[in-house]
Design an enzyme around this catalytic site. Structure first.
Site, PDB file in Angstrom:
ATOM      1  N   HIS A   1      -8.727  -2.158   0.557  1.00  0.00           N
ATOM      2  CA  HIS A   1      -9.405  -1.202   1.444  1.00  0.00           C
ATOM      3  C   HIS A   1     -10.728  -1.643   1.780  1.00  0.00           C
ATOM      4  CE1 HIS A   1      -6.902   2.063  -0.315  1.00  0.00           C
ATOM      5  NE2 HIS A   1      -6.593   1.421  -1.282  1.00  0.00           N
TER       6      HIS A   1
ATOM      7  N   GLU B   1     -11.546  -1.574  -3.237  1.00  0.00           N
ATOM      8  CA  GLU B   1     -12.235  -1.093  -2.005  1.00  0.00           C
ATOM      9  C   GLU B   1     -13.399  -2.205  -1.866  1.00  0.00           C
ATOM     10  OE1 GLU B   1     -12.153   1.470   0.041  1.00  0.00           O
ATOM     11  OE2 GLU B   1     -11.146   2.799  -0.834  1.00  0.00           O
TER      12      GLU B   1
ATOM     13  N   HIS C   1      -4.350  -1.547   3.005  1.00  0.00           N
ATOM     14  CA  HIS C   1      -4.190  -0.134   3.276  1.00  0.00           C
ATOM     15  C   HIS C   1      -3.604  -0.116   4.525  1.00  0.00           C
ATOM     16  CE1 HIS C   1      -5.660   4.319   2.716  1.00  0.00           C
ATOM     17  NE2 HIS C   1      -4.222   4.104   2.637  1.00  0.00           N
TER      18      HIS C   1
ATOM     19  N   ASP D   1      -7.652  -0.272   7.783  1.00  0.00           N
ATOM     20  CA  ASP D   1      -8.452  -0.957   6.765  1.00  0.00           C
ATOM     21  C   ASP D   1      -7.642  -1.938   5.766  1.00  0.00           C
ATOM     22  OD1 ASP D   1      -7.629   1.484   5.301  1.00  0.00           O
ATOM     23  OD2 ASP D   1      -8.730   0.866   3.514  1.00  0.00           O
TER      24      ASP D   1
END
Ligand code: ZN
Length: 202
Positions: free
Chosen positions: A45, A127, A163, A173
């Site tokens: 992400h 992330e 994602h 993303d």
């Protein structure tokens, strides 16, 4: 598939799937994975709060339910959200961990991968601090490749996806600025580990 004792997996990981050396920021935004579920996917992400502003600790605050939603005009839409990711990689490559990888983090939402729904059940969320569509830092690719290599020592990883690939109708993303070929090259993993068309052919 667990590595034998005395291998690098034991050096890299603490009980519960906490990475040795990562900054630990525990969150209640987690639960138990379904029984006997192989953890075989990593979902990439991107996030920054507010979007496009790097640094600060708003991501940690969001993932631990401590974000002051009045602190920025963007934040009210995040009110009441309970989300998390196993890892956050800052722009300088620093690694934060919020949920032990043996547990289920709340990052993918409605999603599917290779015919299986609810990717949170069987994936690890990473992330990258950044803005979807824009470039990421060399230090983040280095940290990500190290992290994925360490994950593959402990878990039967079969693939890495964005994602945007597991929730294509909802999410963008990490976007076009993420260099899948660069990640594949750093890892030396074949194209079948990556989303169709991102590394070789289609
Ligand atoms: Zn995402």
């Amino acid at each position: 598939m667990r590595a034998r004792s005395g291998t690098r997996a034991d050096a890299a990981w603490l009980a519960g799937g906490w990475l040795q050396g990562a900054t630990r920021c525990e969150t209640p935004n987690r639960n138990t994975r379904p029984a006997q579920m192989p953890i075989d996917l990593v979902v990439i992400h991107s996030i920054s709060l507010p979007p496009g502003r790097f640094g600060g600790d708003a991501i940690e605050q969001l993932f631990t339910n401590r974000l002051d939603c009045d602190a920025d005009p963007y934040y009210p839409r995040l009110r009441g959200l309970a989300v998390s990711s196993h890892f956050v990689l800052r722009r300088d490559g620093a690694v934060l961990q919020f949920v032990g990888c043996d547990d289920r983090a709340w990052h993918a939402g409605m999603s599917s991968w290779r015919g299986r729904g609810d990717c949170n059940d069987f994936s690890i969320g990473v992330e990258l601090e950044g803005l979807e569509g824009q470039a990421f830092e060399p230090a983040q690719y280095d940290a990500l490749a190290d992290l994925l290599a360490a994950l593959a020592l402990r878990y039967p990883i079969e693939g890495v996806a964005g994602h945007e690939h597991v929730a294509p109708m909802r999410k963008l993303d990490p976007g076009a600025g993420f260099e899948w070929r660069r990640l594949a090259a750093a890892l030396g993993w074949p194209a079948r580990y990556f989303p169709a068309g991102t590394v070789a052919g289609g």
